[in-house]
Motif scaffolding. Sequence first.
Motif, PDB file in Angstrom:
ATOM      1  N   ALA A  16       0.822  -1.208   0.000  1.00  0.00           N
ATOM      2  CA  ALA A  16       0.000   0.000   0.000  1.00  0.00           C
ATOM      3  C   ALA A  16       0.861   1.265   0.000  1.00  0.00           C
ATOM      4  O   ALA A  16       0.663   2.162  -0.801  1.00  0.00           O
ATOM      5  N   ARG A  17       1.835   1.315   0.918  1.00  0.00           N
ATOM      6  CA  ARG A  17       2.679   2.514   0.967  1.00  0.00           C
ATOM      7  C   ARG A  17       4.147   2.125   0.979  1.00  0.00           C
ATOM      8  O   ARG A  17       4.997   2.922   1.366  1.00  0.00           O
ATOM      9  N   ALA A  18       4.420   0.884   0.578  1.00  0.00           N
ATOM     10  CA  ALA A  18       5.789   0.399   0.750  1.00  0.00           C
ATOM     11  C   ALA A  18       6.205  -0.537  -0.378  1.00  0.00           C
ATOM     12  O   ALA A  18       5.367  -1.144  -1.052  1.00  0.00           O
ATOM     13  N   VAL A  19       7.528  -0.613  -0.566  1.00  0.00           N
ATOM     14  CA  VAL A  19       8.102  -1.644  -1.428  1.00  0.00           C
ATOM     15  C   VAL A  19       9.130  -2.405  -0.603  1.00  0.00           C
ATOM     16  O   VAL A  19       9.779  -1.829   0.271  1.00  0.00           O
ATOM     17  N   SER A  20       9.262  -3.713  -0.862  1.00  0.00           N
ATOM     18  CA  SER A  20      10.199  -4.538  -0.090  1.00  0.00           C
ATOM     19  C   SER A  20      11.023  -5.418  -1.018  1.00  0.00           C
ATOM     20  O   SER A  20      10.483  -5.999  -1.966  1.00  0.00           O
ATOM     21  N   PHE A  21      12.300  -5.499  -0.711  1.00  0.00           N
ATOM     22  CA  PHE A  21      13.223  -6.332  -1.488  1.00  0.00           C
ATOM     23  C   PHE A  21      13.776  -7.428  -0.585  1.00  0.00           C
ATOM     24  O   PHE A  21      14.154  -7.152   0.546  1.00  0.00           O
ATOM     25  N   ASP A  22      13.861  -8.631  -1.088  1.00  0.00           N
ATOM     26  CA  ASP A  22      14.620  -9.683  -0.408  1.00  0.00           C
ATOM     27  C   ASP A  22      15.955  -9.823  -1.117  1.00  0.00           C
ATOM     28  O   ASP A  22      15.999 -10.168  -2.305  1.00  0.00           O
ATOM     29  N   LEU A  23      17.032  -9.573  -0.405  1.00  0.00           N
ATOM     30  CA  LEU A  23      18.344  -9.563  -1.037  1.00  0.00           C
ATOM     31  C   LEU A  23      19.219 -10.669  -0.485  1.00  0.00           C
ATOM     32  O   LEU A  23      19.348 -10.814   0.741  1.00  0.00           O
ATOM     33  N   HIS A  24      19.829 -11.413  -1.390  1.00  0.00           N
ATOM     34  CA  HIS A  24      20.733 -12.482  -0.958  1.00  0.00           C
ATOM     35  C   HIS A  24      22.118 -11.874  -0.735  1.00  0.00           C
ATOM     36  O   HIS A  24      22.654 -11.196  -1.621  1.00  0.00           O
ATOM     37  N   GLU A  25      22.682 -12.125   0.426  1.00  0.00           N
ATOM     38  CA  GLU A  25      23.954 -11.466   0.761  1.00  0.00           C
ATOM     39  C   GLU A  25      25.102 -11.906  -0.135  1.00  0.00           C
ATOM     40  O   GLU A  25      26.110 -11.206  -0.243  1.00  0.00           O
ATOM     41  N   GLU A  26      24.979 -13.060  -0.773  1.00  0.00           N
ATOM     42  CA  GLU A  26      26.052 -13.472  -1.681  1.00  0.00           C
ATOM     43  C   GLU A  26      26.090 -12.583  -2.917  1.00  0.00           C
ATOM     44  O   GLU A  26      27.133 -12.372  -3.522  1.00  0.00           O
ATOM     45  N   LEU A  27      24.932 -12.090  -3.301  1.00  0.00           N
ATOM     46  CA  LEU A  27      24.870 -11.205  -4.470  1.00  0.00           C
ATOM     47  C   LEU A  27      24.992  -9.738  -4.081  1.00  0.00           C
ATOM     48  O   LEU A  27      25.583  -8.944  -4.801  1.00  0.00           O
ATOM     49  N   TYR A  28      24.394  -9.407  -2.943  1.00  0.00           N
ATOM     50  CA  TYR A  28      24.368  -8.006  -2.514  1.00  0.00           C
ATOM     51  C   TYR A  28      25.033  -7.904  -1.146  1.00  0.00           C
ATOM     52  O   TYR A  28      24.433  -8.255  -0.126  1.00  0.00           O
ATOM     53  N   ALA A  29      26.280  -7.413  -1.134  1.00  0.00           N
ATOM     54  CA  ALA A  29      27.023  -7.332   0.123  1.00  0.00           C
ATOM     55  C   ALA A  29      26.290  -6.413   1.101  1.00  0.00           C
ATOM     56  O   ALA A  29      25.697  -5.413   0.698  1.00  0.00           O
ATOM     57  N   LYS A  30      26.379  -6.769   2.354  1.00  0.00           N
ATOM     58  CA  LYS A  30      25.651  -6.005   3.362  1.00  0.00           C
ATOM     59  C   LYS A  30      26.085  -4.536   3.359  1.00  0.00           C
ATOM     60  O   LYS A  30      25.282  -3.631   3.552  1.00  0.00           O
ATOM     61  N   GLU A  31      27.392  -4.290   3.149  1.00  0.00           N
ATOM     62  CA  GLU A  31      27.879  -2.904   3.133  1.00  0.00           C
ATOM     63  C   GLU A  31      27.210  -2.104   2.007  1.00  0.00           C
ATOM     64  O   GLU A  31      26.939  -0.913   2.154  1.00  0.00           O
ATOM     65  N   ALA A  32      26.971  -2.783   0.886  1.00  0.00           N
ATOM     66  CA  ALA A  32      26.289  -2.093  -0.224  1.00  0.00           C
ATOM     67  C   ALA A  32      24.846  -1.774   0.157  1.00  0.00           C
ATOM     68  O   ALA A  32      24.310  -0.716  -0.182  1.00  0.00           O
ATOM     69  N   VAL A  33      24.210  -2.695   0.869  1.00  0.00           N
ATOM     70  CA  VAL A  33      22.831  -2.459   1.312  1.00  0.00           C
ATOM     71  C   VAL A  33      22.793  -1.271   2.271  1.00  0.00           C
ATOM     72  O   VAL A  33      21.952  -0.373   2.149  1.00  0.00           O
ATOM     73  N   TYR A  34      23.732  -1.260   3.218  1.00  0.00           N
ATOM     74  CA  TYR A  34      23.786  -0.122   4.144  1.00  0.00           C
ATOM     75  C   TYR A  34      24.017   1.186   3.380  1.00  0.00           C
ATOM     76  O   TYR A  34      23.410   2.212   3.656  1.00  0.00           O
ATOM     77  N   GLY A  35      24.954   1.142   2.449  1.00  0.00           N
ATOM     78  CA  GLY A  35      25.278   2.356   1.694  1.00  0.00           C
ATOM     79  C   GLY A  35      24.063   2.908   0.979  1.00  0.00           C
ATOM     80  O   GLY A  35      23.810   4.119   0.990  1.00  0.00           O
ATOM     81  N   ALA A  36      23.297   2.027   0.358  1.00  0.00           N
ATOM     82  CA  ALA A  36      22.092   2.476  -0.358  1.00  0.00           C
ATOM     83  C   ALA A  36      21.033   2.957   0.633  1.00  0.00           C
ATOM     84  O   ALA A  36      20.408   3.998   0.429  1.00  0.00           O
ATOM     85  N   ALA A  37      20.850   2.174   1.700  1.00  0.00           N
ATOM     86  CA  ALA A  37      19.816   2.532   2.682  1.00  0.00           C
ATOM     87  C   ALA A  37      20.086   3.911   3.281  1.00  0.00           C
ATOM     88  O   ALA A  37      19.170   4.717   3.454  1.00  0.00           O
ATOM     89  N   TYR A  38      21.361   4.181   3.556  1.00  0.00           N
ATOM     90  CA  TYR A  38      21.742   5.453   4.177  1.00  0.00           C
ATOM     91  C   TYR A  38      21.297   6.643   3.323  1.00  0.00           C
ATOM     92  O   TYR A  38      20.904   7.684   3.835  1.00  0.00           O
ATOM     93  N   LEU A  39      21.360   6.453   2.015  1.00  0.00           N
ATOM     94  CA  LEU A  39      21.009   7.548   1.113  1.00  0.00           C
ATOM     95  C   LEU A  39      19.499   7.764   1.001  1.00  0.00           C
ATOM     96  O   LEU A  39      19.052   8.735   0.419  1.00  0.00           O
ATOM     97  N   PHE A  40      18.726   6.834   1.550  1.00  0.00           N
ATOM     98  CA  PHE A  40      17.272   6.930   1.380  1.00  0.00           C
ATOM     99  C   PHE A  40      16.534   7.374   2.637  1.00  0.00           C
ATOM    100  O   PHE A  40      15.311   7.529   2.606  1.00  0.00           O
TER     101      PHE A  40
END
Lengths: 149, 527, 76
Positions: A16-40
Motif C-alpha cells: 500500500a505505501r511500501a516496497v520490499s526487497f529480499d536480497l541475498h547477501e552473496e549477491l548483494y554485500a551487506k555494506e552495499a545495502v547499508y550504503g544504499a539505505a543510508y542515502l534513502f
Amino acid sequence: MSDGADDLELVYDLGARAVSFDLHEELYAKEAVYGAAYLFVDRAYVFLTRPSDGHVRVRLRSRGAATEDQLVALAGEFANELLNQMVRRQVSEATSQIREYTLARAFFGNDGRASIDALLAELDAEDLDDDPLEIEVPWERSGQGSVGG
Amino acid sequence: MSQRSITLRRPQVASDELAWFRFGRIGQRVVITNDVGDWELLDEPEFEDLLGGRIDEEHPRHAVLQAKGFIRNDLDVAGLASRLRRKKRFLGQGPHLGIIITTLRCNQNCRYCHASRTEMDRVDTDMSLETAKKVVDHIMQTPSPYLNIEFQGGEPTVAFESLKFIVEYSREKNRYENKRLEHSLVTNMTTMTEEMAEWLVRNNVMVCTSLDGPAEVHNYNRTWQKGSNAYDSVIHWIEWFNNRYIELGRDPRLWHVDALMTTTRKTIDHWKEVIDLYVSLGIKNIHLRPLNPFGFAMSTWKRIGYSPEEYLEFYTNCLEYILELNRQGVEISEGTASVFLMKMLTPDDPNFVDIRSPVGSGTGQLAYMYDGSIHASDEARMIAAMGDDLFDLGHVDNTTFDEAVNHPTVKAIAVASILDSLPMCADCWNAPFCGVRPLHNYMLQKDLFAQRARTPKCAEHMGIARFLLSKLDGDEDGSVERIFRRWTISRPRDPEEGLDAAPPVRDPSSVESGGPTSGHSRLPVLE
Amino acid sequence: MADAVVRFDRSLYAADAVHAGVEAFGKFARIALSEDADAFVLAVTEIDPRHEDVLVDELANYVLAETAASRSGGAA
C-alpha cells in the motif's frame, strides 16, 4: 555478454505505501545495502529484517501517501543505488592501493617540502597582467588540463 | 500486495585497468571525479567502457581520461601527488583568518542576526585595548604566511578605537613577523562617519557590508531605529568608498566595498531585483548565502526560513540570470559558485574556510570575543553566545596559541569534516569540491557528524555542484567556461599600497572606545 | 499511532546505534530497551501526540542511519 556485463533480476513486493526487497547477501554485500539505505533515509522510512539466513529484507515505506507509480519509481531508484554501491565497492577495492600510494607520495614523500616551496615560487611568478581577457589560469600554462579539471 | 521485478545490468569491472575515482549521476550523465579535482562527464556506454577496461588508445575518450588519471595505463602517480599537494597546501599552514569581535553592541535588530548582539548601552561588551593587544599577540603566532584580521560584531565601528589600535599594532608587529597581513571590516555602515571612512581607506582596511536587496527587502531584514533607513545608509557609503578609492588612484577591481546578502523568505520573492541592484552599484561579486542555524535565525525561522529545495530554486534562478548578464558583458560573479569553480577548474583550492576538507574551524580560522575568549570559528562564538561553550578553546590570558590550535575540540571538528572518512561523503563524487559544516550539524542534530542525507548543506552543495557541471557539460562553444574561469581569478591586493611609513602605536591605556550598531558573517577568503 | 514494539535484528543493527536512537528519541516517548537472542527490542509507549504519526518510523530510520554510518563509511 560481449562486454562482460551481466543481468540481475531483482524482485520486489509492492504494498500500500511500501516496497520490499529480499536480497541475498552473496549477491548483494551487506555494506552495499547499508550504503544504499543510508542515502534513502531522507526520502523514505527504511527498515531491515532477516527473513532467513543469508537474506536481508529491505522495506522502504513512503513518508506520505504515494501512488503506485511513485512507489515503483522509488523501488527503481533504490535498485539503481544498490547497483552503484556494488560497483563503488569493486572500484574501491581494485584501486585503493593506487590511491594510498598517491596520497603517501603527496603528503609523506621526501620531496614534499621542497615541492611546495617550488609551487609557491611558481605561483609568485605568475603574472595575470598578461591576460587581458582574464581567462587564463596558471594550470593551463603548465599544460595540466582544460575544462573538466 | 503484488510482485514486480527490475532487471539490473551489472557492468563488468576490469580491476587491473582502473585508477581511483568516485562516480555518480547528473541527469543522464555519469560524473567521475578524483582527489585532485579532475572530473569528467560520460555517457552511460562510455562509463561502462571505462569500468570494463575498454578505453584503449583508439577510444575517443582515451586522451582526456588518461590525462586526468582515470585509467591505470601510464598513470602519472608523481604528477597526481604533486597536484594533490598543491590542492591541499593549506594543510599545516595554520589559521589564516583571525576574526576579532571588538564589540557585541549593535544599533540594528536584524531578523536573522547570527551574532547575538547586545543593546547600545552595553559598553561592557566592548573589547578593551589591553585585551586587543593580547589578541593580536595571540593570532600573529599563526604559522600561516598570510593573515587576514577581520573585524566583526556587534557593529565594529561602535568600538572604532579598538579597531584602529588593532590595525596599527598588528602592522607594527608585522615588521618582524613578515606576514602578508590584511585587515577587513564587516559593518552595517549605519554608524560610519566620514572621519572613520577616510581612516579605513587610508589604512587599507577592506570594507564589507550587508546588502540584502532593494529597500523593501533590506529594511525588512535589517530593522533599524524608528524613522531611519538602513538601506539609504548602506547605499550612500558603498558609493562613498568606491568613489574615494578611485579618487586616490586605486584599481577599482581590487579596491572596492564587498557586499554580502543573507537570504530570507522575502529575498526569495525579489531575487532578480537583488541582482539588478548589485549590478547598478557596480559591485562585481554577489555572495548568495542561505540562513544559518545560529542566533536569532533559530527563533524566526518559521517566518523568514525556507526549505533547502526552495533555496536551491532561488539560487539557480539567480545563477542563470547572472550568467545571462555575463553574456551581455556585465562583469558580475557569484561567491559560492566561484569557490566551487576554483576547485573544479583550477589546480588550487581557494582555502575558503567554510567549504574545505577539513573545515577551517580552528585549523583555518580562530575567533576572539570582546572579552578575550578564543573560539574555533565565528560560528563557534555564535554558539557560545547562545549559552553553549562546547567550542570554546580558552582565553588569551591563559591559553597559548599552540594550546588553542591543538585543542581536542579542534581535532574533533577536523575529524568530523574530513570527507574521506565520512559515510556517504567518502564515496560522493562531489567530495573534491565540497565541505561539511560540523557546527551546523551540531546545531541542527546535536551531532558533529550528523546524518548527511538530512543536512541542508548537503542538499545545497550537491545542487550547486550539479548545476555548475551541467552548465559546463552543455557548453559547446566554450562560452560558459570562459565566464566561469573569470570567476576563479583572485587578484592579490598589495596590502601596503599607499601606506606611509609604519604608523605610530598608541599606548592602549590612553584611548577609550565608544560609538553605536549589527553583525554578520564572513567574507570569502581567497588566499 | 498506538504503542509499538520494534525488533532490530542483531545481525543488521549496531548496539551503539540502538542506544543512540533510544537517547535521541527518549524525550518524545517512553522507550524500554530489552534484548533477546536475535534482536534489540524497543517497546515504545506514551508517544508525544505531536509526533505520534512518525515517531516509530523516524526512530527506526535514525538507528539504521547510525548503523550504516558505522559500517559502510570511510571507503579508501
